[in-house]
Design an enzyme around this catalytic site. Structure first.
Site, mmCIF file in Angstrom:
data_model
loop_
_atom_site.group_PDB
_atom_site.id
_atom_site.type_symbol
_atom_site.label_atom_id
_atom_site.label_comp_id
_atom_site.label_asym_id
_atom_site.label_seq_id
_atom_site.Cartn_x
_atom_site.Cartn_y
_atom_site.Cartn_z
ATOM 1 N N GLY A 46 -10.526 -7.191 7.929
ATOM 2 C CA GLY A 46 -11.096 -8.513 8.107
ATOM 3 C C GLY A 46 -12.253 -8.735 7.165
ATOM 4 N N SER A 65 -14.962 -6.102 8.837
ATOM 5 C CA SER A 65 -14.632 -4.783 9.362
ATOM 6 C C SER A 65 -13.191 -4.419 9.037
ATOM 7 C CB SER A 65 -14.844 -4.764 10.879
ATOM 8 O OG SER A 65 -14.004 -5.722 11.495
ATOM 9 N N THR A 66 -12.896 -3.154 9.257
ATOM 10 C CA THR A 66 -11.532 -2.639 9.169
ATOM 11 C C THR A 66 -11.174 -2.059 10.524
ATOM 12 O OG1 THR A 66 -11.861 -2.086 6.852
ATOM 13 C CG2 THR A 66 -9.992 -1.056 7.969
ATOM 14 N N ASP A 97 -13.110 -18.483 18.646
ATOM 15 C CA ASP A 97 -12.064 -18.306 17.629
ATOM 16 C C ASP A 97 -10.706 -18.093 18.294
ATOM 17 O OD1 ASP A 97 -11.044 -18.252 15.100
ATOM 18 O OD2 ASP A 97 -11.529 -16.164 14.723
#
Length: 810
Positions: A28, A31-32, A142
């Protein structure tokens, strides 16, 4: 595994000597997400690891940890659980529940639109998770298909609650993040968001599930954002024949432009959704199709994605759920449809969002709503189609793309294409072959110019083009001119000579031709008059076509003025309307945007405001009858409570929450109170009281007294109450009967005769009769013959059981 995944330094390592990183699930903007094994609890988990440049910011990490703690405080079956968080050296991470399967976006991409039954099942679960989050004080911000995970057994879970809030204030990048297809109007306007922003996104998600398309499209993400502010979401039933209008109304309620007009929280919307679902028939829920469980849809999706034989989430370079302008998205095409998200990503979505006080990150920091300098600059950067919110925009724009108004129309420095929804079409290639008469394809030879015949000229001679004889003009007679005549005069004379050559020298007309010519002239004049009249009639007269303006929401006077300018007739009708204010236009017939002849009329439908319904009197009715009476008046049964009442029978309505005869809108709830009957009373103690006193005590408590058979009692004197049927202090309903029994005193038994019996025999006889035995020796030398010579009391005397009988033995 791809090369990028194989070079990931974290794969194969352990975090805090507990979590072994196995493979990468998704990436993202911040982050991963990895699949890992918790060595302590021996289970698979999803771990979100912050990018190093974010983990170096202590304030950001602190905020990230606090958000994780907040998200972990509540648990719900439809929410991805947060297990742990920590910082190992320079790595900040979050441990979450791993959910194998696929995202809702995967299933939507593979299966198309959902049936109303399946769509309502998904939204019910999403609202269940949102309700728990809203009660815990969290706003998701979201909600989108990428953040809804579905496991193979059909369990539905919502990911990334509250975690995006940490990113909004601390992200140092210039990119502005947001999923524009689901953003609420207040976020576009730069206003704070609350729980109702989540409900707006739920409404858009329900529309997309039912129609397989998003309500707004545009050339750019910014155009889509403006559509959320300026346009109404079209009814889903317009795209899906047979779809119930109740679902249209549910979507419209969720997506009201003003948050005050939406449901106040997810719990209220969930109750309304379940009520609407209960009103739909089986045909309306399935639209004539065989219902398919979500688990079946998931299995089909994985098969279509050619991944039935691999473990969910096995693709290492899966795209992140929020499309971000970083290395992961470089080179992507804005107009390309998003690829299906990988299954089994667990809580792999990076639903980063903003604080309540901050503006959404996909809006410029100096954005202050429409009309501001930033808004004007962003609007000028848009294509002409995007600047006009009333213009229908092509469906080529990607509404899930990152919206960055500051970068509209420009190429970022990273080399990615600008996110504007435009792409330059390649030039059409030159033809290289032709199709011959026999159907065979032959190479196309380049044309030579001039033709070979014209190229073969003697050296030094000018090349004169030779035209096709068929294209040669008719040869005119030559005219000789003096040397001093101008070229203009020469051309004029040549034309005059050509005209003179074409005029006949003899008349071939027959007698009467002039008369016929006058007749034909008259007819021509008549035809010209008819044509002129028709031209006036259809051009500027009653037959001219005029455009009916869009008048919804306009006052009656302003609507009349606008139609008078068009020169059309006006008729007025009235109707109730839930949304349009009283006295304003609901619609026109023909509708706005239609062209009609000026001689036709337009009907204005004027709102009488919402239709109001009187509250009926339901006091004294059962709950079922009260509900039926309210629904008959287009009202709904609200909260049901119970209370004791002395006058109304148990189970009937004692009171109602709204005054009888008061008028309210359709669907307004009315609370009722059901009777639990008279309040219970405490039974008094009657033991030791006279019968008269006992009855007075019971009467004072609104209880009924009933005297039973008298009983023997060793403790209570004769004539007083010895026992009561209901124990003292027991709570009973008013009017209950309490039985009591009066004491007959102790029960007496006759003393048997034991004279001349042995001591053992006498003791046995007296014990069997219920008496105690005391032995006394009657001789000087003690007991000699072991015979009873006397007893006290004597035989035949009446004693209560347990009394002592003394015998004298000689």
């Amino acid at each position: 595994m791809t090369d990028s995944a194989s070079r990931d330094a974290l794969i194969g390592t352990q975090l805090d000597r507990r979590y072994t990183i196995e493979r990468r699930l998704a990436r993202g903007g911040m982050s991963t997400v990895y699949l890992a094994t918790d060595q302590k609890l021996r289970r698979q988990v999803a771990i979100k690891v912050l990018y190093p440049h974010l983990a170096e910011d202590p304030a950001f990490v602190e905020r990230f940890e606090s958000e994780a703690i907040t998200a972990a405080k509540f648990s719900h079956p439809h929410v991805v659980s947060v297990y742990d968080q920590g910082v190992d050296a320079d790595t900040a991470y979050l441990v979450m529940e791993y959910v194998p399967g696929a995202t809702l976006r995967d299933i939507m991409s593979a299966q198309g639109r959902f049936s109303p039954r399946a769509a309502l099942q998904v939204i019910d679960a999403v609202l269940g998770g949102l309700s728990a989050a809203h009660r815990a004080g969290l706003v998701h911000r979201d909600v989108k298909p990428e953040n809804v995970l579905i496991s193979p057994d059909g369990r539905i879970k919502v990911a990334d609650f509250g975690l995006a809030r940490a990113a909004t204030k601390h992200t140092s990048t210039g990119a502005l993040i947001g999923t524009v297809a689901y953003v609420s109007p207040e976020l576009v306007m730069g206003k704070p968001a609350d729980t109702r922003a989540d409900l707006y996104a739920v409404g858009v998600l329900l529309y997309e599930l039912l129609t397989s398309k998003q309500p707004y499209t545009g050339d750019s993400a910014w155009a889509v954002a403006l559509a959320h502010v300026n346009e109404e979401i079209p009814p889903a039933s317009a795209s899906v024949p047979g779809l119930s209008t109740e679902l249209d109304e549910l979507i419209a309620w969720c997506t009201e432009k003003d948050p005050e007009d939406r449901p106040h929280d997810a719990e209220a919307l969930l109750q309304e959704l379940r009520h609407a679902r209960s009103q739909l028939s089986e045909e309306q829920l399935d639209l004539g199709e065989e219902p398919a469980p979500l688990a079946t849809l998931l299995t089909s999706t994985l098969a279509l994605m050619h991944r039935t034989g691999e473990r969910p989430g096995s693709r290492d370079d899966a795209p992140a759920l929020d499309l971000l302008p970083d290395a992961a998205s470089a080179g992507s095409q804005p107009d390309a449809a998003p690829a299906p998200s990988p299954a089994g990503r667990g809580a792999a979505g990076d639903g980063e969002d903003e604080d309540d006080e901050a503006q959404p990150e996909w809006i410029s920091p100096d954005w202050a709503g429409p009309g501001s300098a930033a808004a004007e600059a962003a609007t000028q950067a848009l294509p002409a189609a995007a600047q006009d919110p009333t213009q229908v925009l092509p469906a080529s724009a990607d509404p899930t793309a990152v919206l960055n108004p500051a970068a509209l129309g420009e190429h970022p420095t990273s080399g990615t294409a600008p996110i504007t929804g435009h792409s330059t079409p390649p030039a059409a290639p030159e033809p290289t072959a032709v199709l011959g008469p026999d159907g065979a394809t032959r190479p196309l030879e380049p044309a030579a110019w001039p033709p070979a015949a014209q190229q073969e000229q003697p050296s030094g001679q000018p090349v004169v083009p030779r035209l096709d004889p068929r294209l040669q003009p008719e040869i005119q007679p030559e005219v000789a001119y003096p040397e001093r005549v101008s070229k203009r005069q020469a051309k004029a004379d040549a034309k005059a000579a050509a005209r003179a050559a074409q005029e006949p020298t003899e008349s071939l007309a027959r007698p009467g031709t002039k008369k016929k010519a006058w007749i034909w002239a008259g007819l021509l004049v008549l035809v010209a008059a008819i044509v002129g009249t028709a031209a006036w009639f259809f051009g500027a007269g009653p037959g001219a076509r005029v455009l009916i303006p869009e008048l919804r929401g306009a006052t009656e006077s302003s609507a009349r003025a606008m139609l008078d300018q068009q020169g059309v007739g006006i008729t007025v009708a009235t109707a109730f309307d839930e949304k349009v204010e009283k006295g304003k236009v609901v619609s026109t017939d023909p509708p706005g945007g239609t062209q009609i002849m000026r001689m036709n009329s337009v009907t204005l439908l004027i709102s009488k405001g919402p239709q109001l319904y009187a509250v009926p009197n339901v006091v004294g009715q059962s709950q079922a009858d009260a509900k039926a009476a309210l629904e008959k008046n287009s009202l709904a049964l609200g909260k049901v409570t119970q209370a004791y009442d002395e006058s109304v029978a148990k189970g009937l309505v004692v009171s109602q929450g709204r005054k009888v005869g008061t008028e309210f809108r359709s669907g307004t709830t009315v609370d009722i109170v059901l009777s639990r009957g008279p309040a219970p009373v405490e039974v008094p103690s009657l033991v030791g009281k006279s019968p008269e006193d006992a009855e007075q005590l019971l009467t004072a408590q609104d209880l009924k007294a009933e005297q039973g058979e008298d009983v023997y009692s060793d403790e209570v004197p004769e004539g007083q109450v010895a026992e009561q049927g209901t124990e003292a202090g027991t709570q009973v309903s008013t009017g209950a009967t309490v039985e009591y029994r009066v004491s007959k005193g102790p029960e007496l038994f006759a003393v048997p005769s034991v004279i001349n019996k042995s001591t053992a025999e006498a003791r046995s006889i007296l014990k069997a009769a219920g008496f105690e035995v005391q032995v006394r020796s009657g001789g000087v030398f003690g007991t000699v013959f072991d015979r009873v010579v006397g007893q006290d009391p004597r035989s035949g005397q009446m004693l209560k059981k347990g009394s002592t009988v003394t015998i004298t033995v000689y």
